[in-house]
Design a protein around this motif. Structure first.
Motif, PDB file in Angstrom:
ATOM      1  N   THR A 186     -13.464  -8.480  17.756  1.00  0.00           N
ATOM      2  CA  THR A 186     -13.147  -8.121  16.379  1.00  0.00           C
ATOM      3  C   THR A 186     -12.614  -9.353  15.670  1.00  0.00           C
ATOM      4  N   THR A 187     -13.073  -9.596  14.462  1.00  0.00           N
ATOM      5  CA  THR A 187     -12.588 -10.713  13.667  1.00  0.00           C
ATOM      6  C   THR A 187     -11.540 -10.217  12.690  1.00  0.00           C
ATOM      7  N   PHE A 188     -10.342 -10.793  12.778  1.00  0.00           N
ATOM      8  CA  PHE A 188      -9.265 -10.516  11.830  1.00  0.00           C
ATOM      9  C   PHE A 188      -9.142 -11.765  10.963  1.00  0.00           C
ATOM     10  N   HIS A 189      -9.433 -11.639   9.678  1.00  0.00           N
ATOM     11  CA  HIS A 189      -9.514 -12.810   8.804  1.00  0.00           C
ATOM     12  C   HIS A 189      -8.792 -12.546   7.492  1.00  0.00           C
ATOM     13  N   THR A 238       1.028   7.551  13.791  1.00  0.00           N
ATOM     14  CA  THR A 238       0.543   7.911  12.466  1.00  0.00           C
ATOM     15  C   THR A 238       0.123   6.645  11.759  1.00  0.00           C
ATOM     16  N   SER A 239      -1.089   6.630  11.226  1.00  0.00           N
ATOM     17  CA  SER A 239      -1.656   5.391  10.689  1.00  0.00           C
ATOM     18  C   SER A 239      -2.358   5.624   9.366  1.00  0.00           C
ATOM     19  N   GLY A 240      -2.538   4.542   8.627  1.00  0.00           N
ATOM     20  CA  GLY A 240      -3.381   4.609   7.442  1.00  0.00           C
ATOM     21  C   GLY A 240      -4.832   4.801   7.844  1.00  0.00           C
ATOM     22  N   ILE A 241      -5.279   3.992   8.813  1.00  0.00           N
ATOM     23  CA  ILE A 241      -6.640   4.085   9.357  1.00  0.00           C
ATOM     24  C   ILE A 241      -6.518   4.116  10.871  1.00  0.00           C
ATOM     25  N   MET A 242      -7.116   5.132  11.510  1.00  0.00           N
ATOM     26  CA  MET A 242      -7.064   5.263  12.966  1.00  0.00           C
ATOM     27  C   MET A 242      -8.471   5.438  13.521  1.00  0.00           C
ATOM     28  N   MET A 243      -8.784   4.641  14.541  1.00  0.00           N
ATOM     29  CA  MET A 243     -10.118   4.666  15.139  1.00  0.00           C
ATOM     30  C   MET A 243     -10.017   4.799  16.641  1.00  0.00           C
ATOM     31  N   PHE A 244     -10.791   5.685  17.232  1.00  0.00           N
ATOM     32  CA  PHE A 244     -10.884   5.806  18.684  1.00  0.00           C
ATOM     33  C   PHE A 244     -12.270   5.347  19.129  1.00  0.00           C
ATOM     34  N   GLN A 245     -12.314   4.282  19.871  1.00  0.00           N
ATOM     35  CA  GLN A 245     -13.553   3.714  20.410  1.00  0.00           C
ATOM     36  C   GLN A 245     -14.612   3.483  19.340  1.00  0.00           C
ATOM     37  N   ALA A 246     -14.177   3.050  18.168  1.00  0.00           N
ATOM     38  CA  ALA A 246     -15.105   2.770  17.070  1.00  0.00           C
ATOM     39  C   ALA A 246     -15.779   1.422  17.294  1.00  0.00           C
ATOM     40  N   GLN A 247     -16.988   1.286  16.793  1.00  0.00           N
ATOM     41  CA  GLN A 247     -17.744   0.053  16.944  1.00  0.00           C
ATOM     42  C   GLN A 247     -18.243  -0.453  15.598  1.00  0.00           C
ATOM     43  N   ASN A 248     -18.275  -1.781  15.466  1.00  0.00           N
ATOM     44  CA  ASN A 248     -18.902  -2.439  14.317  1.00  0.00           C
ATOM     45  C   ASN A 248     -18.355  -1.964  12.972  1.00  0.00           C
ATOM     46  N   TRP A 249     -17.042  -1.854  12.877  1.00  0.00           N
ATOM     47  CA  TRP A 249     -16.391  -1.435  11.640  1.00  0.00           C
ATOM     48  C   TRP A 249     -16.125  -2.626  10.740  1.00  0.00           C
ATOM     49  N   THR A 250     -16.135  -2.386   9.428  1.00  0.00           N
ATOM     50  CA  THR A 250     -15.681  -3.360   8.448  1.00  0.00           C
ATOM     51  C   THR A 250     -14.585  -2.702   7.621  1.00  0.00           C
ATOM     52  N   ILE A 251     -13.414  -3.333   7.623  1.00  0.00           N
ATOM     53  CA  ILE A 251     -12.296  -2.855   6.814  1.00  0.00           C
ATOM     54  C   ILE A 251     -11.861  -4.034   5.964  1.00  0.00           C
ATOM     55  N   LYS A 252     -12.082  -3.930   4.641  1.00  0.00           N
ATOM     56  CA  LYS A 252     -11.770  -5.092   3.804  1.00  0.00           C
ATOM     57  C   LYS A 252     -11.249  -4.685   2.432  1.00  0.00           C
ATOM     58  N   ASN A 253     -10.418  -5.584   1.904  1.00  0.00           N
ATOM     59  CA  ASN A 253      -9.860  -5.429   0.558  1.00  0.00           C
ATOM     60  C   ASN A 253      -9.077  -4.121   0.395  1.00  0.00           C
ATOM     61  N   CYS A 254      -8.333  -3.746   1.430  1.00  0.00           N
ATOM     62  CA  CYS A 254      -7.550  -2.511   1.382  1.00  0.00           C
ATOM     63  C   CYS A 254      -6.061  -2.831   1.312  1.00  0.00           C
ATOM     64  N   GLU A 255      -5.308  -1.914   0.718  1.00  0.00           N
ATOM     65  CA  GLU A 255      -3.855  -1.994   0.723  1.00  0.00           C
ATOM     66  C   GLU A 255      -3.328  -0.764   1.443  1.00  0.00           C
ATOM     67  N   ILE A 256      -2.511  -0.996   2.465  1.00  0.00           N
ATOM     68  CA  ILE A 256      -1.939   0.093   3.243  1.00  0.00           C
ATOM     69  C   ILE A 256      -0.435  -0.119   3.293  1.00  0.00           C
ATOM     70  N   SER A 257       0.330   0.923   2.947  1.00  0.00           N
ATOM     71  CA  SER A 257       1.780   0.786   2.950  1.00  0.00           C
ATOM     72  C   SER A 257       2.461   2.106   3.285  1.00  0.00           C
ATOM     73  N   ASN A 258       3.731   1.982   3.701  1.00  0.00           N
ATOM     74  CA  ASN A 258       4.622   3.123   3.858  1.00  0.00           C
ATOM     75  C   ASN A 258       4.173   4.099   4.942  1.00  0.00           C
ATOM     76  N   VAL A 259       3.527   3.580   6.006  1.00  0.00           N
ATOM     77  CA  VAL A 259       3.166   4.369   7.183  1.00  0.00           C
ATOM     78  C   VAL A 259       3.733   3.674   8.417  1.00  0.00           C
ATOM     79  N   ASN A 260       3.800   4.386   9.531  1.00  0.00           N
ATOM     80  CA  ASN A 260       4.313   3.770  10.745  1.00  0.00           C
ATOM     81  C   ASN A 260       3.402   2.656  11.259  1.00  0.00           C
ATOM     82  N   THR A 261       2.098   2.876  11.263  1.00  0.00           N
ATOM     83  CA  THR A 261       1.132   1.869  11.701  1.00  0.00           C
ATOM     84  C   THR A 261       0.050   1.742  10.638  1.00  0.00           C
ATOM     85  N   GLY A 262      -0.195   0.524  10.182  1.00  0.00           N
ATOM     86  CA  GLY A 262      -1.220   0.319   9.156  1.00  0.00           C
ATOM     87  C   GLY A 262      -2.602   0.700   9.636  1.00  0.00           C
ATOM     88  N   MET A 263      -3.076   0.023  10.705  1.00  0.00           N
ATOM     89  CA  MET A 263      -4.378   0.309  11.309  1.00  0.00           C
ATOM     90  C   MET A 263      -4.199   0.422  12.813  1.00  0.00           C
TER      91      MET A 263
END
Length: 170
Positions: free
Chosen positions: A159-162, A99-124
């Motif tokens: 993927t760039t994690f910054h 269970t996640s805040g954001i879950m992607m299956f074989q997604a490409q070229n995503w941008t996830i920025k300036n988000c706050e995720i809390s109180n879940v089993n997996t953030g992303m």
């Protein structure tokens, strides 16, 4: 609650609460990209400036869920300036480890920025990188993920994690 199955869609400034059923089936979310009966995914979807809370969830659930449909996967999605809060951390009372805040299956070229995720089993959860030769995962930047079991689970290439902050993870 909202299923997106067309390209070039923007959702800006919508808030909501989501409660899944006690025995929720897999692959659910407040925003779901992809339509299983039509074998299509939504490309260039933008989700911004919203706050969402989950009261319960089941296997493979989350606020934002992109699922692969046949050989089609979500490409070019942007999720920015959103706050996602789940009902708690821990199995089985708050859902599975998937269970996640954001879950992607074989997604490409995503941008996830300036988000706050809390109180879940997996953030992303970036699950299963596409096999396409020219695919890349995208950019995950300036996110605050806290009070979760696992901040990020990833199986993505290029993927760039910054500049992300992980705080209070169990």
């Amino acid at each position: 609650v909202i299923m997106v199955s067309e390209d070039n869609t923007t959702v800006d400034g919508i808030d909501g609460n989501w409660t899944s059923g006690e025995n929720c089936l897999a692959d659910t979310g407040f925003f779901v990209m992809g339509w299983s009966t039509k074998n299509v995914s939504a490309d260039n979807f933008t989700l911004s400036n919203g706050t969402w809370t989950m009261a319960k969830y089941g296997q493979n659930g989350g606020i934002v869920f992109a699922r692969q449909q046949g050989s089609d996967q979500c490409v070019g999605t942007t999720v920015e300036n959103v706050t996602i809060t789940g009902p708690g951390v821990g199995e089985p009372e708050y859902g599975s480890q998937n269970t996640s805040g954001i879950m992607m299956f074989q997604a490409q070229n995503w941008t996830i920025k300036n988000c706050e995720i809390s109180n879940v089993n997996t953030g992303m959860f970036y699950n299963k990188h596409p096999n396409a030769e020219d695919s890349n995962g995208g950019l995950v930047e300036n996110n605050y993920i806290h009070n979760v079991r696992t901040a990020i689970r990833t199986q993505t290439n290029y993927t760039t994690f910054h500049n992300n902050i992980f705080d209070g993870n169990i």
